[in-house]
Design an enzyme around this catalytic site. Sequence first.
Site, PDB file in Angstrom:
ATOM      1  N   HIS A  63       0.838  -1.208   0.000  1.00 15.86           N
ATOM      2  CA  HIS A  63       0.000   0.000   0.000  1.00 15.86           C
ATOM      3  C   HIS A  63       0.874   1.260   0.000  1.00 15.86           C
ATOM      4  CE1 HIS A  63      -3.956   1.971   1.560  1.00 15.86           C
ATOM      5  NE2 HIS A  63      -3.238   2.828   0.866  1.00 15.86           N
ATOM      6  N   HIS A  65       1.599   5.135  -2.106  1.00 11.17           N
ATOM      7  CA  HIS A  65       1.210   6.165  -3.076  1.00 11.17           C
ATOM      8  C   HIS A  65       2.484   6.833  -3.587  1.00 11.17           C
ATOM      9  CE1 HIS A  65      -3.112   6.061  -1.862  1.00 11.17           C
ATOM     10  NE2 HIS A  65      -2.597   5.711  -0.694  1.00 11.17           N
ATOM     11  N   ARG A  67       2.595   8.614  -6.236  1.00 12.40           N
ATOM     12  CA  ARG A  67       2.193   9.870  -6.907  1.00 12.40           C
ATOM     13  C   ARG A  67       2.730   9.963  -8.340  1.00 12.40           C
ATOM     14  NH1 ARG A  67      -1.430  10.331  -2.906  1.00 12.40           N
ATOM     15  NH2 ARG A  67      -0.637  11.068  -0.937  1.00 12.40           N
ATOM     16  N   ASN A  97      -4.848   6.481  -7.191  1.00  8.10           N
ATOM     17  CA  ASN A  97      -5.418   7.842  -7.082  1.00  8.10           C
ATOM     18  C   ASN A  97      -4.375   8.881  -7.467  1.00  8.10           C
ATOM     19  OD1 ASN A  97      -4.127   7.007  -4.690  1.00  8.10           O
ATOM     20  ND2 ASN A  97      -5.176   8.556  -3.476  1.00  8.10           N
ATOM     21  N   LYS A 148      -8.683  -0.746  -6.587  1.00  9.57           N
ATOM     22  CA  LYS A 148      -8.882  -0.055  -5.314  1.00  9.57           C
ATOM     23  C   LYS A 148     -10.261   0.578  -5.267  1.00  9.57           C
ATOM     24  CE  LYS A 148      -7.592   2.011  -1.375  1.00  9.57           C
ATOM     25  NZ  LYS A 148      -6.524   2.959  -1.092  1.00  9.57           N
ATOM     26  N   HIS A 237      -5.508  -0.873   5.627  1.00  7.63           N
ATOM     27  CA  HIS A 237      -5.327  -0.165   6.917  1.00  7.63           C
ATOM     28  C   HIS A 237      -6.478  -0.325   7.915  1.00  7.63           C
ATOM     29  CE1 HIS A 237      -7.625   2.592   4.488  1.00  7.63           C
ATOM     30  NE2 HIS A 237      -6.567   3.051   3.838  1.00  7.63           N
ATOM     31  N   ASP A 310       0.845   2.551   3.742  1.00  6.89           N
ATOM     32  CA  ASP A 310      -0.008   3.621   3.223  1.00  6.89           C
ATOM     33  C   ASP A 310       0.832   4.894   3.075  1.00  6.89           C
ATOM     34  OD1 ASP A 310      -2.093   5.115   2.254  1.00  6.89           O
ATOM     35  OD2 ASP A 310      -3.288   5.076   4.094  1.00  6.89           O
TER      36      ASP A 310
HETATM   37 ZN   LIG Z   1      -3.739   4.776   0.788  1.00  6.22          ZN
END
Ligand SMILES: [Zn+2]
Length: 448
Positions: A63, A65, A67, A97, A148, A237, A310
Amino acid sequence: MKLRSLRLKNCKVFHRGSIVDDAEIFLENGRITDITKLGIQRPVDETFDLKGLLVIPGLIDVHVHLRGLNLAYKEDYDTGTMAAASGGVTTVLDMPNTNPPTVDSKSLKLRVEAAEPKLYVNTGFYSFVPEDLTEASKLADAGIFGFKLFMHRRMPGYKFETLDGLRDILKAVSKVDLPLLVHAEDREVLETVKSENPNGDLETFEKALSEESEEKAVKMVLKALKAVKEARVHFCHVSSIGALKAIEMAKASGLPISCEVTPHHLLLTREVCIRLGFYGLVDPPLRSKESSAGLWSGIKRGVVDCIATDHAPHTLEEKTVGTLWSLKTGFPGLETLLPLMLDCVNKGRLSLSELVRLTAHNPAKIFRIVDRGRIEVGYWADLTVVDLKKEAVIEPSSFKSKAKHSPFEGWRVRGVPQTVFVNGEPVVLEGELVCKPGVGRVLKPGVS
Ligand SMILES: [Zn+2]
């Protein structure tokens, strides 16, 4: 990549649940070819003296990110994977995302092409659930690791409103045999609290994203799963005791579900958030001391499958300047995960076997990352060499991540990663990054 043979001498190796002393590891063309007790003389291109330190499987963080693209000011594929390597993490799975968001095979291609030349560690990609569910098979063919779903926020991709919509998603993901990664929080609870409190404080935030809301959302997914039993679901999470209990019961009934917890939910509580102010906001929020104890108990009972960071890089300004609902939440975590967890090993809170299981064996198994996550002959040489005795202070200004801040700033820990090999190549040697980007590969599930 240059193909060559390496000898890692003078080390301890975590192998099949125990530590082999006075060991040597031989690598060839990126893979492990031998793990021996005593050095046999054989010609190699290069020898590394690991000075008696312990070698564990490189960590797999499911998990993250990273970016990149239009969010590269927060983090990019090079800085994020440099942070991973520095933290002893040799494989990351990256969330969709992004900007532009990953919602179909076209946007996925854009992201993978931007990432590939910049990678210091192996990287796999997730997508949002596509608006057109038939697009799921194209994304699966392109090699994503899962889909996701944010239950509480309206995000790009497929919009579900009801239990039926959720069932349709589960059917679509099970058809392509990929997991659905669920951020489980209830949208109705969040939207009600938000509309009643346009300028909220920490307590409002906790009410909007409460443990009960998380439990409610997990139970909704479990209810939908009754109709699509073969769908694989991974709960991200988990921070609520009620949610964890529901997951435990569903697992006992045989459903193919898994879950992760984060270091911040294990080690920090809401009291820390009160002290840190808006900076301490993370979604789900830091909970009570009892809740974090409940997550530890979940690890001991074997309900928790993975520890994942995360890793959520934002600028400090995005996290602290503005009103509650405009602020960005979450923390960078790739460079603190292993030091924090090794410190827990030293303190007796976690065994080394548990650490390796939660950060390497289980992630590889659940996400079908083939020939990684273990130190075995024939496996890729993704190796993290740790000094369990070395003490360090967590100092965010030295992070490789663009997000040079952390709720763990100033923590004293015992146990740090020292040297890291990715695909048989040295990426970090005694704490120093020593390679150029491109060592990390784009991974696909089920492909060695
Ligand atoms: Zn996340």
